[in-house]
Structures are given as structure tokens and as C-alpha cells.
Design an enzyme around this catalytic site. Structure first.
Site, PDB file in Angstrom:
ATOM      1  CG  HIS A 183       7.137   2.527   5.571  1.00 50.60           C
ATOM      2  ND1 HIS A 183       8.366   3.134   5.703  1.00 50.60           N
ATOM      3  CD2 HIS A 183       6.603   2.511   6.829  1.00 50.60           C
ATOM      4  CE1 HIS A 183       8.575   3.447   6.969  1.00 50.60           C
ATOM      5  NE2 HIS A 183       7.513   3.082   7.675  1.00 50.60           N
ATOM      6  CD  GLU A 184       3.270   1.287   8.215  1.00 53.28           C
ATOM      7  OE1 GLU A 184       3.539   0.483   9.135  1.00 53.28           O
ATOM      8  OE2 GLU A 184       3.531   2.505   8.293  1.00 53.28           O
ATOM      9  CG  HIS A 207       7.278  -1.221  10.384  1.00 55.01           C
ATOM     10  ND1 HIS A 207       8.424  -0.963  11.096  1.00 55.01           N
ATOM     11  CD2 HIS A 207       6.799  -0.006   9.984  1.00 55.01           C
ATOM     12  CE1 HIS A 207       8.637   0.351  11.131  1.00 55.01           C
ATOM     13  NE2 HIS A 207       7.669   0.949  10.458  1.00 55.01           N
ATOM     14  CG  HIS A 240      12.004  -5.863  12.146  1.00 56.78           C
ATOM     15  ND1 HIS A 240      12.313  -4.612  12.627  1.00 56.78           N
ATOM     16  CD2 HIS A 240      12.919  -6.703  12.690  1.00 56.78           C
ATOM     17  CE1 HIS A 240      13.377  -4.693  13.408  1.00 56.78           C
ATOM     18  NE2 HIS A 240      13.758  -5.950  13.469  1.00 56.78           N
TER      19      HIS A 240
END
Length: 674
Positions: A463-464, A467, A470
């Protein structure tokens, strides 16, 4: 010695020179950084010509580079490796930084220049990103209060400074109380159910605090704690849950109760001053949701089915336990039911989740397959802590993308939770490269022992890293749009999408091997996990929605509402939405709800996770329909979503990728809420 913040770093990619940065460098760098930026703003507002894009927006975007350099390093340190000096300085600086931000956002001349450009947009020859830059500045400054009269602005400045102090204090209290409430265990027999590595980590944590021969169960940010699913000793489980739920509410120097009341009252007053009915209305007006009504419609639509599913799950747990289920029992017995019903034991998967393989052969491998990027460790580039690792990210054509740093382990100097932030944000205007960092809070085993991750920790890392991608892939002209600088209720979307690769067959087969034998994880483990995908979703959805709706409740009060009892308000808010089941506590209770009462920028926005999950679930379906883990799919997602950063309306970017607006049905299917 020259202050290292006063000049650009000589290190590769502009990595901050951490070895040269001392605590005494921060204050003068902040002071000079704020003074320099105000001078830069004055050079814009003192012009006597009519506003132009080149004379207003370009210097505005170039302003504050010294302040940005010191702020990114400082706030990374206070969250990931703080100390008494930086903690005190952060609290001292908070009102000054708030005043500095207001000096810019509330500057009448600057707002006039931006407004003039906004009103003339159709007559200006601007590319799409430049046009959007004007639109965003106008919207943000207007909502921030730039159009108020001077008396109102003075009141607003006071409110903003007070709030910055209170939210900083909330975070400091929470870290201190969380550390203090770690549960000390005298006898390893009381840790029955935990694996050897977990017991070793508890012993290591105790040793680091001078508690030789004992064991320490440290607390993570949410109410539920990982050890609750395995500890066989019910009394120890109760101690852990009690400690978790006491944070910030047991009196003494770290109590956050009054801070919750003060913060919500001041936010309501500020919203009224700005012309909004509530803080939630003010915040959400500049998100994709637009109104609290839209948020409430979605959350309440899900709350009823989630609560009913949780009650049914509770009945199954009680049938197995033979007694009523409490909050500290839920995870323990849900694991038993999961094993009995689906023959799933996530603890059996842990030996297959050796941290280094998960990172290299899972997280990095999926990114390489999708986007063509590779990762090479740079041991020659120092980071801010010995545990932090630095990797250079390179595109398939040999072009450097940036640096990725990973700070995996928990420590007392690090706040709870997991997060991504940028040390340097890319922009063509400034010629900046990009450096992003991921922080997790994995217990560190004793020296020489293997770091094995739990199922949830693997999911969190994927998940991290979403980020991080991105932040790494965004290629924009203006600093305002770099990386993850997009709407709060959109920013979780790319990270949630990246979770899908954790169990993707090709990825899983590449990293999930037994750390001792090298044997691949049995396929039956994965099949059982997938067969049980909606198991316990009533609980998981309910505890999340309880927090999201609690956030909305606190931030829907008006300036006239006199709230005096935090616990009573929280109980009433949860009862109102039917999520007051004592066995299913809210994921975050008010006094340790860091997302909304500290400086995490999720105030009135904790709904963002499930709001973004609508797009996430729909996107996962798109990947499955179009061949999954392919470069073509990765390139499309990178170019049309990740790569644009915040430089276009996020819903427009989603439509550009998906071909239509998001459909909620995949989310309902995923969570078993049909």
C-alpha cells in the site's frame, strides 16, 4: 560552520546532507526561509503593472525554496526519528509557520493578482497545467479566507495559530502516551501463541528500554493490535486492548481530552468565519466529494449492512468461544473461526514473508513488471537513520527516476502508523529530482534474526509503496502539483490499487518462499485466503466506518454547539449510525485519532479511504479484464494517473484512464455488502 540548509545539497539527487545537519540548524533555517519567502512574495505584490501569469504565478511557484528544504527534512525527522529538542521546536514553530502561511494566503494584493488572472483565463494563452494552476490557487485562497476583510482576517490568523499549536501538542501527547502504555510482560509463558520471532522482538524492545529479561508489547496506532489474534492468555489480551484504548484519555500530562474539545470548537469557529456551516463543509468543499451530504450518503449506505454482517460474525465467534465476545476477544476467535470455516491461518504464512524477499522479489518485482523500473541500493548515500535504506529507481531506458528510501522498523522516536512522504518533490520549473520515503512500524528482531512480516504488514508495504510510486512517477511543471499533491479523497486511490499485486499469482510466486527451506508457499494457503475474502468484513468495515463517521460527527458541529464530554459525544455519534457494538470498537477513538486531530491532514477527510476504494475496486476489475500484470497496463496507469500528479482534476484523470466514472458495485462485492 555553514548551515547546510542554506545551499543546495551536493549529494546525488539532492539528498539532504543528513550527516551535516544538527538540531541547531533548524531554527535559523526556518527563520531565514520564512523571511526569504515573504520577500519573494513582496516582489510580486509590489509590481505596478497588470497581473500576468509570468509575473505572478511563476515567481509564486518559485518562492520558498529554502523553507521547503528545511521543512521537509524537519517534519520527516519529527515523525520518524524525533527527540526532545525537535519535539519542543516543532511545538514552538507551529504558530509561526501558521502565521507565515496566512501572511501569504491572506495577502490582499496577491489575491487580487490571482483573481484577476482567474477572471481572464479564457483570454490567456496557457497550456492545460498552467490554466489549472490558476484555478487551484484561486479556489484554495478563496476557501482559505483571502476575500475576508482585515478584521476577519485578524481573527482567522489567531484561530489558525491556535489550532497549529493544539494539533502539534495532540501528536506529541499521543506519541508519549503510546510509548508509556506499552505492555510489560514478565514471563514469556504469558506470550503463548506468539511466534519465536515476535517474542524475540518483544524482548529486544524491552532491552532497548532497559527492561532486561522482560518483554514489551508496543502499541501500533489503531485500536486493534496485531498480537490480539494470537495471544492465548485472555488476561494479557485484555491488558493490551485496555492500554490501546486508554491512550490520551487517562488524565495526566498526555491527556488529549481537552485538546479534542478545543480543536473541534476552534475549527467550527473558523468555518463559521469563512462562511461555512461546519468544518466538514469547509474541508469537503475543496475535495472531489464537494459536500458532507455526499459523504454521509455513501458512509451511511454502507454502515447498515456492515453492522448487520458484524453481528452475524459475532454470533459465530460466540458459538465457538462459549462466552460473550469482547473487543479483546474478537481477533483471537475470528482467527479460530477462519481456520475452522476456511482452514486459513495467516500465521502459517509468516515464514513465507521474509522482509527482504517481500521487498525485492515482491514489491519491486511487481513495479518492474508493470512499469519497467529497476531498483539498485545506494549504500553510498546516507539517510537520516542507520535503519533507513536508499534505492535508486531507474527507468527501462536508463533514465534516473529518483530515489526511494525505506524506514521499516519501529522505534520509540517514531510516531505510529505507516506513511509516505517526499524529501524532494519533482518539478520541471525548479529542475528538481524526486526522493520519496516509506515508513512502517515493524518490530525489529534481535541482531542476526530474520525479519518476518505478518500478512497485514506485507499488505501495508504494498500500500505505502503505491504512494511512493505516485510520488516517483509524477512529472509536472509546477511544484504545486508534484507527486501526491492532489485531493485528499483521491490520494489513497493509487496506493490501494497497488495492494492488488500482493497476492497476484506471478508476484506471489516470486517472493513467497519459506525463509528456511526455500519452498514456495502452498497454493492452498492463497486459495483459502481468497475463498475467505469477505470473512470478517463486517467487523473490518464497521470499525473503519465508525471512525469515518466519528470524524464527520466531530467536524459537523457548529460554533454554537457546547460539547463538554468527549466520551459521551463519541458514544452518541456511534449509536446514531448503528455502529455502537462494544465488541467492535472504532478503529480510532477520539483521543488517539491522529489522522484528524494531529497534523495528518485527514480532519473531516477520514472518509477518503473508502471514497477512494470505489475507484480502486473498479480499477482492479479493469486490470483483471485487461490481462493484469503487463507493461501495457502499467504504462497506461502510469501515464494517465500516476504521472499527472495533481496537475489535472483527479476525476478527469480517472475517466481518462478508465473511460468512465467509477462504479460502486465492485466495492460492494469486495466487502460483501450487497
Amino acid at each position: 560552520m555553514t548551515n547546510p540548509f542554506f545551499e543546495a545539497s551536493p549529494l546525488p539527487f539532492g539528498m539532504p546532507p543528513f550527516a551535516s545537519i544538527l538540531d541547531e540548524h533548524y531554527r535559523p533555517a526556518f527563520e531565514k526561509g520564512m523571511a526569504d519567502q515573504l520577500a519573494e512574495i513582496r516582489s510580486i505584490t509590489m509590481r505596478r503593472d497588470m497581473p500576468t501569469f509570468e509575473g505572478t504565478m511563476i515567481p509564486l511557484e518559485k518562492s520558498g525554496q529554502l523553507l521547503e528544504r528545511v521543512a521537509t527534512v524537519f517534519f520527516n525527522k519529527t515523525s520518524a526519528d524525533g527527540n526532545d529538542v525537535t519535539s519542543a521546536l516543532e511545538e514552538e514553530l507551529a504558530p509561526h509557520l501558521a502565521a507565515h502561511a496566512d501572511a501569504i494566503r491572506l495577502d490582499a494584493q496577491l489575491y487580487w493578482r490571482i483573481t484577476t488572472l482567474f477572471e481572464q483565463l479564457d483570454d490567456l494563452d496557457l497550456d492545460a497545467e498552467s490554466r489549472y494552476l490558476v484555478e487551484r490557487y484561486f479556489a484554495e485562497y478563496t476557501i482559505a479566507g483571502a476575500g475576508l476583510d482585515e478584521t476577519q482576517k485578524e481573527k482567522l490568523r489567531d484561530l489558525n495559530q491556535s489550532l497549529s499549536t493544539l494539533t502539534t501538542r495532540f501528536e506529541k501527547n499521543l506519541l508519549a502516551d503510546t510509548n508509556d502504555l506499552a505492555v510489560v510482560i514478565d514471563d514469556s509463558a504469558e506470550l503463548d501463541g506468539l511466534e519465536a520471532g515476535e517474542i524475540s522482538a518483544a524482548a529486544e524492545a524491552a532491552t532497548e528500554r532497559g527492561l532486561e529479561g522482560k518483554y514489551l508489547i508496543t502499541l501500533i496506532l489503531p485500536t486493534g493490535q496485531p498480537v490480539l489474534s494470537a495471544l492465548t492468555n485472555r488476561d494479557i489480551r485484555a491488558r493490551v486492548m485496555t492500554a490501546s484504548r486508554q491512550r490520551g484519555s487517562r488524565g495526566g500530562p498526555w491527556d488529549n481530552t481537552q485538546l479534542v474539545l478545543d480543536i473541534t470548537r476552534l475549527r467550527a469557529e473558523r468555518a463559521a468565519l469563512l462562511g461555512f456551516d461546519s468544518h466538514a463543509a469547509w474541508v469537503i468543499a475543496d475535495e472531489t466529494a464537494k459536500t458532507p451530504t455526499a459523504v454521509a450518503a455513501m458512509l451511511t449506505r454502507l454502515a447498515g449492512p456492515a453492522a448487520r454482517n458484524a453481528i452475524a460474525e459475532q454470533a459465530d465467534l460466540e458459538a465457538l468461544a462459549g462466552h460473550p465476545i469482547t473487543a479483546h476477544d474478537w481477533e483471537f476467535y475470528s482467527e479460530k473461526v477462519r481456520r475452522a470455516t476456511y482452514d486459513v491461518d495467516t500465521a502459517q504464512m509468516r515464514p513465507y514473508f521474509e522482509a527482504e524477499r517481500v521487498l525485492q522479489d515482491g514489491v519491486f518485482y511487481a513495479a518492474t513488471k508493470l512499469y519497467g523500473v529497476t531498483f539498485a541500493e545506494r549504500r553510498d548515500i546516507p539517510a537520516y537513520h542507520p535503519d533507513v535504506r536508499v534505492f535508486q529507481v531507474t527507468d527501462e531506458d536508463g533514465t534516473a527516476v529518483g530515489l526511494y528510501t525505506l524506514d521499516l522498523y519501529t522505534r520509540d522516536s517514531k510516531r505510529g502508523g505507516a506513511w509516505m512522504n517526499s524529501l524532494i518533490s519533482q518539478s520541471a520549473l525548479l529542475g528538481h529530482p524526486v526522493i520519496v520515503t516509506n515508513n512502517l512500524n515493524v518490530p525489529k528482531p534481535a541482531a542476526g534474526e530474520t525479519t518476518l512480516l505478518t500478512y497485514d504488514e506485507v499488505n501495508t508495504l504494498f500500500h505505502e509503496f503505491g504512494h511512493a510510486l505516485h510520488g516517483l512517477f509524477a512529472r509536472v511543471t509546477y511544484p504545486r502539483f508534484s507527486g501526491t499533491n492532489t485531493f485528499r479523497d483521491f490520494v489513497e486511490f493509487p496506493s490501494q490499487v497497488n495492494e492488488m499485486w500482493m497476492l497476484w499469482p506471478e508476484v506471489l510466486a516470486n517472493y513467497a518462499v519459506h525463509y528456511q527451506t526455500g519452498e514456495p508457499m502452498p497454493q492452498e494457503f492463497v486459495d483459502k485466503i481468497q475463498a475467505s475474502s469477505t470473512f470478517n468484513e463486517g467487523f473490518a468495515t464497521s470499525e473503519y466506518l465508525a471512525s469515518a463517521l466519528l470524524d464527520q460527527a466531530w467536524h459537523s458541529i457548529s460554533a454554537k454547539d457546547a460539547i463538554t464530554d468527549v466520551a459521551a459525544f463519541e458514544a452518541a455519534a456511534l449509536t446514531k449510525v448503528g455502529l455502537d457494538n462494544p465488541a467492535v470498537p472504532t478503529r480510532y477513538s477520539s483521543t488517539y485519532f491522529q489522522h484528524i486531530f494531529a497534523n495528518s491532514a485527514y480532519d473531516a477527510g477520514y472518509y477518503s479511504y473508502i471514497w477512494s476504494e470505489v475507484m480502486d475496486a473498479d480499477t482492479v476489475d479493469w486490470f483483471k479484464e485487461n490481462g493484469g500484470l503487463t507493461r501495457a497496463n502499467g504504462d497506461r496507469f502510469r501515464q494517465r494517473l500516476l504521472g499527472v500528479g495533481g496537475s489535472k482534476d483527479p476525476l478527469e484523470a480517472f475517466r481518462d484512464f478508465r473511460g468512465r466514472d467509477a462504479d460502486i458495485q465492485p466495492l460492494l462485492d469486495r466487502r460483501g455488502l450487497n
